[in-house]
Write a protein that holds these residues in place. Structure first.
Motif, PDB file in Angstrom:
ATOM      1  N   GLU A  23       0.879  -1.275  -0.056  1.00 13.13           N
ATOM      2  CA  GLU A  23      -0.083  -0.068   0.051  1.00 13.13           C
ATOM      3  C   GLU A  23       0.704   1.168   0.048  1.00 13.13           C
ATOM      4  OE1 GLU A  23      -3.071   0.841   3.077  1.00 13.13           O
ATOM      5  OE2 GLU A  23      -3.160  -1.427   3.305  1.00 13.13           O
ATOM      6  N   LEU A  24       0.502   2.065  -0.777  1.00  9.71           N
ATOM      7  CA  LEU A  24       1.096   3.548  -0.807  1.00  9.71           C
ATOM      8  C   LEU A  24       0.827   4.233   0.652  1.00  9.71           C
ATOM      9  CD1 LEU A  24       2.927   5.914  -2.188  1.00  9.71           C
ATOM     10  CD2 LEU A  24       0.589   6.627  -3.221  1.00  9.71           C
ATOM     11  N   LEU A  25       1.989   4.852   1.226  1.00 13.08           N
ATOM     12  CA  LEU A  25       1.778   5.494   2.518  1.00 13.08           C
ATOM     13  C   LEU A  25       1.064   6.608   2.433  1.00 13.08           C
ATOM     14  CD1 LEU A  25       2.463   4.333   5.387  1.00 13.08           C
ATOM     15  CD2 LEU A  25       4.361   6.197   5.438  1.00 13.08           C
ATOM     16  N   CYS A  26       0.054   6.919   3.088  1.00 11.86           N
ATOM     17  CA  CYS A  26      -0.855   8.246   3.114  1.00 11.86           C
ATOM     18  C   CYS A  26      -1.076   8.538   4.601  1.00 11.86           C
ATOM     19  CB  CYS A  26      -2.096   8.122   2.339  1.00 11.86           C
ATOM     20  SG  CYS A  26      -3.074   6.712   2.951  1.00 11.86           S
ATOM     21  N   GLY A  27      -2.131   9.733   4.593  1.00  7.36           N
ATOM     22  CA  GLY A  27      -2.298  10.280   5.811  1.00  7.36           C
ATOM     23  C   GLY A  27      -3.027   9.165   6.749  1.00  7.36           C
ATOM     24  N   VAL A  28      -3.885   8.504   6.256  1.00  2.00           N
ATOM     25  CA  VAL A  28      -4.717   7.550   6.969  1.00  2.00           C
ATOM     26  C   VAL A  28      -3.952   6.396   7.486  1.00  2.00           C
ATOM     27  CG1 VAL A  28      -6.905   6.069   6.953  1.00  2.00           C
ATOM     28  CG2 VAL A  28      -6.887   8.292   5.613  1.00  2.00           C
ATOM     29  N   ALA A  30      -0.725   5.881   7.389  1.00  2.00           N
ATOM     30  CA  ALA A  30       0.480   6.284   8.403  1.00  2.00           C
ATOM     31  C   ALA A  30       0.320   6.556   9.758  1.00  2.00           C
ATOM     32  CB  ALA A  30       1.014   7.597   7.771  1.00  2.00           C
ATOM     33  N   LYS A  31      -1.131   7.003   9.903  1.00  2.00           N
ATOM     34  CA  LYS A  31      -1.560   6.963  11.515  1.00  2.00           C
ATOM     35  C   LYS A  31      -1.809   5.954  12.080  1.00  2.00           C
ATOM     36  CE  LYS A  31      -2.939  12.225  10.826  1.00  2.00           C
ATOM     37  NZ  LYS A  31      -3.786  12.614  10.148  1.00  2.00           N
ATOM     38  N   ALA A  32      -2.502   4.948  11.193  1.00  2.00           N
ATOM     39  CA  ALA A  32      -2.856   3.898  11.768  1.00  2.00           C
ATOM     40  C   ALA A  32      -1.560   2.823  12.199  1.00  2.00           C
ATOM     41  CB  ALA A  32      -3.849   2.982  10.789  1.00  2.00           C
ATOM     42  N   LEU A  33      -0.580   3.096  11.233  1.00  2.00           N
ATOM     43  CA  LEU A  33       0.707   2.397  11.586  1.00  2.00           C
ATOM     44  C   LEU A  33       1.403   2.783  12.680  1.00  2.00           C
ATOM     45  CD1 LEU A  33       2.995   0.500  10.484  1.00  2.00           C
ATOM     46  CD2 LEU A  33       3.933   2.413   9.027  1.00  2.00           C
ATOM     47  N   LEU A  34       1.431   4.223  13.068  1.00  2.00           N
ATOM     48  CA  LEU A  34       2.101   4.696  14.188  1.00  2.00           C
ATOM     49  C   LEU A  34       1.379   4.038  15.494  1.00  2.00           C
ATOM     50  CD1 LEU A  34       2.738   8.221  12.910  1.00  2.00           C
ATOM     51  CD2 LEU A  34       4.502   6.776  13.988  1.00  2.00           C
ATOM     52  N   SER A 307       8.184   7.307  -0.625  1.00  2.00           N
ATOM     53  CA  SER A 307       9.460   7.921  -1.082  1.00  2.00           C
ATOM     54  C   SER A 307      10.598   7.963  -0.363  1.00  2.00           C
ATOM     55  CB  SER A 307       9.159   9.170  -1.933  1.00  2.00           C
ATOM     56  OG  SER A 307       8.736  10.196  -1.076  1.00  2.00           O
ATOM     57  N   LYS A 308      10.062   8.632   1.019  1.00  2.00           N
ATOM     58  CA  LYS A 308      11.437   8.455   1.986  1.00  2.00           C
ATOM     59  C   LYS A 308      10.681   8.797   3.495  1.00  2.00           C
ATOM     60  CE  LYS A 308      11.474  13.494   1.031  1.00  2.00           C
ATOM     61  NZ  LYS A 308      10.297  13.380   0.233  1.00  2.00           N
ATOM     62  N   VAL A 309      11.650   8.511   4.344  1.00  2.00           N
ATOM     63  CA  VAL A 309      11.173   8.417   5.861  1.00  2.00           C
ATOM     64  C   VAL A 309      10.351   9.748   6.065  1.00  2.00           C
ATOM     65  CG1 VAL A 309      12.270   8.576   8.261  1.00  2.00           C
ATOM     66  CG2 VAL A 309      12.974   6.744   6.564  1.00  2.00           C
ATOM     67  N   SER A 310      10.850  10.936   5.803  1.00  2.00           N
ATOM     68  CA  SER A 310      10.228  12.425   5.997  1.00  2.00           C
ATOM     69  C   SER A 310       8.928  12.305   5.650  1.00  2.00           C
ATOM     70  CB  SER A 310      11.350  13.173   5.777  1.00  2.00           C
ATOM     71  OG  SER A 310      11.487  13.399   4.145  1.00  2.00           O
ATOM     72  N   ASP A 311       8.475  11.506   4.757  1.00  2.00           N
ATOM     73  CA  ASP A 311       7.149  11.449   4.324  1.00  2.00           C
ATOM     74  C   ASP A 311       6.189  11.549   5.446  1.00  2.00           C
ATOM     75  OD1 ASP A 311       7.706  11.592   1.652  1.00  2.00           O
ATOM     76  OD2 ASP A 311       7.560   9.754   1.275  1.00  2.00           O
ATOM     77  N   PHE A 312       6.700  11.002   6.799  1.00  2.00           N
ATOM     78  CA  PHE A 312       5.839  10.926   7.865  1.00  2.00           C
ATOM     79  C   PHE A 312       5.429  12.200   8.530  1.00  2.00           C
ATOM     80  CE2 PHE A 312       7.323   6.307   8.943  1.00  2.00           C
ATOM     81  CZ  PHE A 312       6.056   5.874   9.263  1.00  2.00           C
ATOM     82  N   LEU A 313       6.377  13.223   8.059  1.00  2.00           N
ATOM     83  CA  LEU A 313       6.295  14.791   8.625  1.00  2.00           C
ATOM     84  C   LEU A 313       4.883  15.074   8.111  1.00  2.00           C
ATOM     85  CD1 LEU A 313       9.756  16.110   8.776  1.00  2.00           C
ATOM     86  CD2 LEU A 313       8.502  15.466  10.629  1.00  2.00           C
ATOM     87  N   ASN A 314       4.905  15.003   6.688  1.00  2.00           N
ATOM     88  CA  ASN A 314       3.768  15.450   5.753  1.00  2.00           C
ATOM     89  C   ASN A 314       2.284  14.875   6.314  1.00  2.00           C
ATOM     90  OD1 ASN A 314       5.631  17.132   4.450  1.00  2.00           O
ATOM     91  ND2 ASN A 314       5.752  15.324   2.968  1.00  2.00           N
ATOM     92  N   PHE A 315       2.369  13.418   6.410  1.00  2.41           N
ATOM     93  CA  PHE A 315       1.207  12.693   6.559  1.00  2.41           C
ATOM     94  C   PHE A 315       0.864  13.192   8.049  1.00  2.41           C
ATOM     95  CE2 PHE A 315       3.200   9.461   3.852  1.00  2.41           C
ATOM     96  CZ  PHE A 315       2.591   9.872   2.762  1.00  2.41           C
ATOM     97  N   LEU A 316       1.401  13.291   9.202  1.00  2.00           N
ATOM     98  CA  LEU A 316       0.989  13.587  10.200  1.00  2.00           C
ATOM     99  C   LEU A 316       0.440  15.097  10.632  1.00  2.00           C
ATOM    100  CD1 LEU A 316       3.253  11.293  12.215  1.00  2.00           C
ATOM    101  CD2 LEU A 316       1.010  10.845  11.458  1.00  2.00           C
ATOM    102  N   GLY A 317       1.061  15.868   9.553  1.00  2.00           N
ATOM    103  CA  GLY A 317       0.760  17.360   9.703  1.00  2.00           C
ATOM    104  C   GLY A 317      -0.612  17.710   9.023  1.00  2.00           C
ATOM    105  N   GLU A 318      -1.275  16.490   8.352  1.00  2.00           N
ATOM    106  CA  GLU A 318      -2.523  16.648   7.535  1.00  2.00           C
ATOM    107  C   GLU A 318      -3.561  16.913   8.428  1.00  2.00           C
ATOM    108  OE1 GLU A 318      -2.801  13.227   5.212  1.00  2.00           O
ATOM    109  OE2 GLU A 318      -1.311  14.071   3.429  1.00  2.00           O
TER     110      GLU A 318
END
Lengths: 318, 318
Positions: A23-28, A30-34, A307-318
């Motif tokens: 699955e492509l990581l996205c806001g939804v 990513a939060k569930a994974l965390l 794409s990269k680890v820092s995508d978490f920053l964007n997803f958690l800022g949504e």
């Protein structure tokens, strides 16, 4: 000794692969994974850095994960450095990571011998870098070879007997930029002639990013050479073998299903996470491209990719 | 090109083994064997000589076989010398053998490229000795690497791109006493990055008698290294692949069932003879002992065995 050895051998052979597409990581998700994990295991090269260059946004991402109470562990197959040397590398790139959070395959080799009660009066011959020698010495073992044998040459003449230490009870093979015939000969003769001599590989990565621009031969090259001359299979202690995972689960008292392995390689990182029962996240900032992931010949699918680890920053800022 | 390539690949994989126990050579079966064959194929190291020392009685035996009208052919997996250099070695030991009677794996590598019409404008990178370079040049090919790259070192620094020749269309790997990371890197990058680049192994012997007293890593060591870094299987041109046999059968117009392969190794010499349908004779003057031959784990049984080549002198004098 036998049981630990057996475990590591089996781990190398086990190969559970996921068939569902990543699955492509996205806001939804990513939060569930965390929410679903307590610890992140990170590969380093291609994930945290590429050669000597930090991948953008990594320090902020790691800080954010730490602030959320997540445990961070750094697992690298690169055996050229010791954990002490790795901690220095993290520091020089502006990352605050302690030696205890780092699991390199050089350390894994030393820990493999330790948990299997390798006799302290025996010696270990090293084909590889200073990192292996340092970790062996820190665990109280006597290491021979390594960088010290980088300039030695075998004498090719009649009636020449190559003298080797009969007390060598293990040969550890890792990435060796100063590989030569002398070291290959020394390791080969120990494995072939010293009864019960172990053949331990830090890892079998075929290539690695020794520079930012290109993939060069990895430890799999030197390990392949010793396989070729000894007709023996190595005990692999680095990824994808689960030896390192079993060791750190015990050390930190973690549950694998509450962990996520983050890496850039399907056949080491993602397989390592899957072998252990972790969640897995592939980052495309290293050796694996989207087309490699999607290729029908690829049988290893992570749970998520981004794409990269820092995508978490964007997803958690949504 | 494709058909020749396919043939050699298949030959490497074919593995017909004899299950009947080997017969000890004696006066009766030695005479029958001599009557039933027109040509003898001899391995060299461990059969004719050991290191730089001639095995007793060999010159007289070879002369006797020649006087009986038998064709003699010398087939060696050792790729460090060219046929010209081998002829000199025979001469220096007091044996009269011409270059045309010698089939070394260095020559086999050149012949493989020739019969498969390897384009002359392409280049060949060599991990191995002068023998391979000389044989390639004698066949009109451009050889790079080999002993010339023995002292070169790769630069391990950021932003370093290792430049390689994009015209390299084949990498030939043989025994290399001056193996180093630079050569492994060059060969690996050619195979991984140059489209269609061939990976040719002179042979895969794990060890060989580099001195009279001990076995040291053979070409199987260097070939294993490139397998490890490229994740590719080589095309093997030396024993036990039948490429060399197919080539010399055509050249001399011989029938395999009228030939006898004489060697000291079960997994190369005897298997090579059996793969081709020759009669086989194991001599115990090299790496194989009677207990190795008799070990239940050994699945390769020659037709006959004897202590050394010169036993023929005794049997025919009876």
């Amino acid at each position: 000794m036998k049981q630990g050895l057996k475990l590591a051998m089996e781990a190398t052979n086990s190969n559970p692969t996921s068939t569902a597409a990543a699955e492509l990581l996205c806001g939804v998700n990513a939060k569930a994974l965390l929410d679903s994990v307590d610890a992140f295991l990170f590969d380093c090269d291609g994930v945290i850095w590429k050669g000597d260059k930090l991948i953008d946004g990594t320090p902020e991402t790691l800080e954010m994960l730490r602030s959320m109470g997540k445990k961070l562990i750094f697992v690298t197959n690169n055996s050229t450095k010791s954990r002490f040397q790795y901690a220095n590398k993290f520091r020089s790139l502006g990352l605050s990571v302690s030696q205890d959070e780092i699991f390199s395959s050089s350390y894994a080799a030393a820990m493999y011998l330790k948990v299997n009660q390798f006799p302290l009066e025996k010696k270990v011959y090293v084909i590889g870098g200073e990192g292996i020698v340092q970790e062996l010495q820190l665990s109280g073992f006597t290491a021979l070879g390594g960088p010290e044998d980088g300039e030695k040459r075998a004498q090719w003449k009649s009636n020449c007997l190559f003298e080797h230490d009969k007390d060598v009870g293990a040969v550890v093979v890792g990435l060796d930029p100063d590989i030569n015939y002398y070291k290959l000969q020394y390791g080969t003769i120990c494995i072939r002639e010293n009864p019960g001599c172990l053949f331990i590989a830090t890892n079998r990565d075929s290539v690695g990013h020794m520079t930012d621009l290109q993939e060069w031969p990895g430890a799999g090259c030197m390990v392949g050479a010793i396989c070729g001359s000894t007709e023996r299979k190595p005990i692999v202690v680095g990824k994808p073998s689960t030896f390192m995972m079993d060791f750190l689960l015990q050390k930190f008292n973690l549950s694998t299903y509450r962990m996520c392995m983050v890496g850039d390689r399907l056949d080491t990182d993602i397989l390592f996470g899957q072998n252990a029962g972790c969640k897995t996240l592939l980052v495309l900032s290293g050796v694996t491209t989207k087309s490699i992931l999607d290729d029908p010949s690829n049988k290893i699918q992570p749970d998520y990719y981004t794409s990269k680890v820092s995508d978490f920053l964007n997803f958690l800022g949504e």
